[in-house]
Design an enzyme around this catalytic site. Sequence first.
Site, PDB file in Angstrom:
ATOM      1  N   LEU A 189       0.830  -1.196   0.000  1.00 19.94           N
ATOM      2  CA  LEU A 189       0.000   0.000   0.000  1.00 19.94           C
ATOM      3  C   LEU A 189       0.870   1.253   0.000  1.00 19.94           C
ATOM      4  O   LEU A 189       2.061   1.189   0.341  1.00 19.94           O
ATOM      5  CB  LEU A 189      -0.912  -0.010   1.227  1.00 19.94           C
ATOM      6  CG  LEU A 189      -1.959  -1.126   1.287  1.00 19.94           C
ATOM      7  CD1 LEU A 189      -2.611  -1.169   2.665  1.00 19.94           C
ATOM      8  CD2 LEU A 189      -3.009  -0.939   0.202  1.00 19.94           C
ATOM      9  N   ARG A 193       4.181   2.860   2.706  1.00 18.94           N
ATOM     10  CA  ARG A 193       4.750   1.699   3.402  1.00 18.94           C
ATOM     11  C   ARG A 193       6.257   1.603   3.211  1.00 18.94           C
ATOM     12  O   ARG A 193       6.854   0.580   3.505  1.00 18.94           O
ATOM     13  CB  ARG A 193       4.081   0.411   2.913  1.00 18.94           C
ATOM     14  CG  ARG A 193       2.918  -0.067   3.786  1.00 18.94           C
ATOM     15  CD  ARG A 193       1.835   0.952   3.941  1.00 18.94           C
ATOM     16  NE  ARG A 193       0.734   0.483   4.792  1.00 18.94           N
ATOM     17  CZ  ARG A 193      -0.333   1.207   5.074  1.00 18.94           C
ATOM     18  NH1 ARG A 193      -0.454   2.424   4.581  1.00 18.94           N
ATOM     19  NH2 ARG A 193      -1.290   0.734   5.870  1.00 18.94           N
ATOM     20  N   LYS A 217       8.078   1.716   0.358  1.00 14.17           N
ATOM     21  CA  LYS A 217       8.581   0.988  -0.812  1.00 14.17           C
ATOM     22  C   LYS A 217       9.695   1.759  -1.519  1.00 14.17           C
ATOM     23  O   LYS A 217      10.738   1.184  -1.856  1.00 14.17           O
ATOM     24  CB  LYS A 217       7.435   0.698  -1.781  1.00 14.17           C
ATOM     25  CG  LYS A 217       6.360  -0.224  -1.235  1.00 14.17           C
ATOM     26  CD  LYS A 217       5.346  -0.604  -2.285  1.00 14.17           C
ATOM     27  CE  LYS A 217       4.626   0.597  -2.860  1.00 14.17           C
ATOM     28  NZ  LYS A 217       3.834   1.340  -1.859  1.00 14.17           N
ATOM     29  N   ASP A 239       8.973  -0.175  -9.057  1.00 15.53           N
ATOM     30  CA  ASP A 239       8.471   0.471  -7.846  1.00 15.53           C
ATOM     31  C   ASP A 239       7.029   0.901  -8.071  1.00 15.53           C
ATOM     32  O   ASP A 239       6.759   1.916  -8.730  1.00 15.53           O
ATOM     33  CB  ASP A 239       9.357   1.669  -7.492  1.00 15.53           C
ATOM     34  CG  ASP A 239       8.978   2.289  -6.155  1.00 15.53           C
ATOM     35  OD1 ASP A 239       8.123   1.713  -5.448  1.00 15.53           O
ATOM     36  OD2 ASP A 239       9.539   3.349  -5.810  1.00 15.53           O
ATOM     37  N   CYS A 258       3.361  -2.174   6.974  1.00 15.79           N
ATOM     38  CA  CYS A 258       3.649  -1.472   8.231  1.00 15.79           C
ATOM     39  C   CYS A 258       2.488  -1.650   9.195  1.00 15.79           C
ATOM     40  O   CYS A 258       1.332  -1.404   8.845  1.00 15.79           O
ATOM     41  CB  CYS A 258       3.876   0.022   7.990  1.00 15.79           C
ATOM     42  SG  CYS A 258       5.286   0.396   6.940  1.00 15.79           S
ATOM     43  N   GLU A 298      44.219   0.232   4.645  1.00  7.14           N
ATOM     44  CA  GLU A 298      44.484   0.916   3.382  1.00  7.14           C
ATOM     45  C   GLU A 298      44.700  -0.090   2.258  1.00  7.14           C
ATOM     46  O   GLU A 298      45.071  -1.258   2.493  1.00  7.14           O
ATOM     47  CB  GLU A 298      45.725   1.807   3.537  1.00  7.14           C
ATOM     48  CG  GLU A 298      46.200   2.529   2.273  1.00  7.14           C
ATOM     49  CD  GLU A 298      45.181   3.511   1.723  1.00  7.14           C
ATOM     50  OE1 GLU A 298      44.116   3.041   1.275  1.00  7.14           O
ATOM     51  OE2 GLU A 298      45.461   4.719   1.717  1.00  7.14           O
TER      52      GLU A 298
END
Length: 716
Positions: A152, A155, A157, A335, A368, A573
Site C-alpha cells: 500500500l 509503506r 517501498k 516500484d 507497516c 588501506e
Amino acid sequence: MAQHSDIARSAIISSATSPNPATMGDQRNMNPRSNGVSSIGNGIGSGKEGALMPPPKTVVGRALGNDLHSDVHKASQAPKGGVGTALTDTPISTAPLSPQIVGRTQPGTPGSARVRATTLDIPGLTKSKVSPDGRIAQRDVGAKLVIVMVGLPARGKSYITKKLARYLNWLQHDTQIFNVGERRRVAAGKSPSPAPTKGQLKGPKGVHRDLLDSVRRLSVSVGSQNKGETSPPDEAPLPPPVVPAKILVNGQEPDASTSTNGSTVVPSIDAGPGKSIPDAEAITEASPEPMDQTANFFDPQNQRAVKLREQVALDTLDELLDYILDEGGSVGILDATNSTMERRKAVVDHIRNRAGPELNILFLESSCVDQSLLEANMRLKLSGPDYRGQDPVKALADFKRRVALYEKSYVPLGEYEEKMGMAFIQMIDVGRKVVAHQTHGFLSSQVVYYLLNFNLSPRQIWITRHGESQDDQAGRIGGDSDLSENGKRYAKALTTFIDHQREKWELYQRQKDLIRHFPPRPGDSTPPNPSYIPSDRPRNFCVWSSMMKRAVQTVDHFNEDEYDVKQMRMLDELNSGRMEGMTYKEIQDQYPDEYAHRKKNKLFYRYPGPGGEGYLDIINRTRAVIVEVERTTDHVLLVSHRSTARVLLSYFQGLKRDEVANLDVEMGVVYMLEPKPYGVDFKAYRYNPDKDWFEEVPNYQLKQVSTHERSASIVA
C-alpha cells in the site's frame, strides 16, 4: 545404464526445496560435483559415469594419534585411475542445487538445452569465458533479476528501493529503479517532462528511454481511441481497457508537416508503425489538461484514470525489461503498489512473454503495522510531489482516502505465491521482521542479506582519514608508519570534537521528542525517525579503525568506558603490492607501464605483487562493515584511509562507478552522515590547526580530484 545412474544420483539430493520444472534439463550435462555428491575413489577417473561411492570417513573430534594416522594412511594409498583422493572431514552436503538456467542451444544444433548453474558473479573476484571481468554477462538472463515491489502507499517501498539500488550498484551490479508513480505524474500532466538531449533520442529500443519514451507512450489521450492504430510488432499487445497513446506536442496533436500556427513541425524520430517521437525541445507537457491527482484519481470508478494508470504500469515494465534484456542491466526494480493478485499475475505474464522462463522474478512486499512508522511515511508523502505546498492537514486527509481506496482490493503476498513456488520477501515495519520464500539466486540472496540488516533508528555515521603520518610527510604510499606531530594533534582534537557532537545530538533528540505531534500542524512536514530501541538512555557510540598504526593511534584518546573502540582489518588501506612504501615519482620512473595502466582505469586496476589490491577488492572487503553500519542502531566513527574512505563515502552518497576511485577525500576533514527516512543528511567539518577545532564547511559537496592533480600523480 548411464541414465539410470543419473536418476539415482539425483535422488540423493535433499528435497528441502523442489526444483522449478522450467529449469530441469538433462542431468548428464551437469558437473557431478554441482549436486553436492562427492565422487570418491573409483568414481573419479574410473570411466564409470555416475558411479556412487560411500561417504568418506570423518575425523572430527578424533585425537591426533594412531586413528588419525590410520585414516591418513588409507587416504594416501595409490588410488585407481591415478587421480588421487583428498583427505576430508566434510560430510556429503544435503544442500539444494545452485540455481540453474536452461541455456538455449544454437540454431541447428542437435540435442536438448544445456542446464547451467547460476552462481556468484563478483567484479574483480570472479571471471569466466563469458564474463572475464566478473560482471553478469549480457547473455546470462538467468543470472539477472527483476524485483517487483508490492504494498500500500506510505509503506516505505520507495525508501527500500533506493537503498537497495544504492547497495547493489555499489557492489557493481548495474541496478535501476523504474518508478510507476513518477511516470504516472508525467502522463497525467502533474509534472513536466524534462527534455533529454538529442543524443538520448535513440528510438523505441534506444539506450536511454526513461521519461522521453514515457511521454511517447504514456501521454494518454484517454477520451478518444485510434481504432486503426496497431501496436508495433515487437511489443506485446496492451490488455483491455487500456487505450493506445497519442503524442501531444505543446498540448496538441501535431500535423504531418505544420503546427496549428503554420510553422514547421520539428523533425520526429520513427517509433514504429503509426507512431513517432517528436524532438525533445518540442515536448513540454505530457497532457494538455493536467488530471486531478487527489484521491479521486485512484478511485476504481474513475475509468479515465484507471486506463492511464494501467498504461503507465505496463509501459514502465517494458522500460525495465529493455534495460535488463537490451541495455546490459543486471537488476531492474519495479516500484509500484502492485497491490492486487491480478496485477501481479499480469506482471509475471508480461515478463515471461518477453524474457522467457529464465529471468528471475522476486516480489518484495513492504507492510507497516507500527503507527509511528506510518506517521513518518505519511509525513514524507505530504512533502512529496503529489502534495507539496498544500495544507498538511487537508493533504493528510486526502492521502488517507487514497490509501483506503487501495485497501479495498489489496491482497498481500502469501498462500498463492507459496503454492506456485514464487520467490518473495515480506518486510514488516521496514526490517523489523523479514520473511523470505524460495530466494535461491545469487542476487536474490544478496537482497535478503541486505534487507535483514538495516533500520530507521536515528543515529550519526562519521567518516575520516587518520591523522598525518610520517609516511605522509615523506610522500610514500602504503607502509605502516606512526603519526607525525601534526597527526597526534589531530587525534586529540578529534576525540574532543566527537565528545561535543555526541552531547549536542542527545540534547537535540530530547527536544525533538517534546515537540513531536501528529497530525501535523500547518507548515510542519518533517518526519520523525521511528526507533525500536529505548529512548531513556544515551545512544551507544562505536569507534572503528583499521589495524594500521596510524589509524589505531588516531583513536587512541577515546575513553573505552564511553566508546566501543574496535580495530578492523577490513578498513585497512589499499595494499600496493610490490610498490608499498614508494613515492609516486618512484613508481612512475620504475614502473611506467603500471603507472599508465592504473591512471587510465583506477577502479579496475590491481597492484602487482604479493598482496596487491585494487578498489574492487576494497569494495568487497568493506561490504561487511557497510552491512554492520546499516544494522547497528548506534553512532559510529570510522577512521580509515583515503581509498577505504572513498569507497565508504561512495556507498552512502550513491556515487556513480566512475566517481569512486578519484573522489577527493581530504585529510583533516571529518564527514557526518545522518540517515533519515527520506535519505541521508551530509555535512563536513574541517580541522583548523590554529583553533585546534573542527569547523563546519557550509554546503559542502564531494568532488573529484582535479585533472591537474591526476596528471601529477596516480593518487592512491
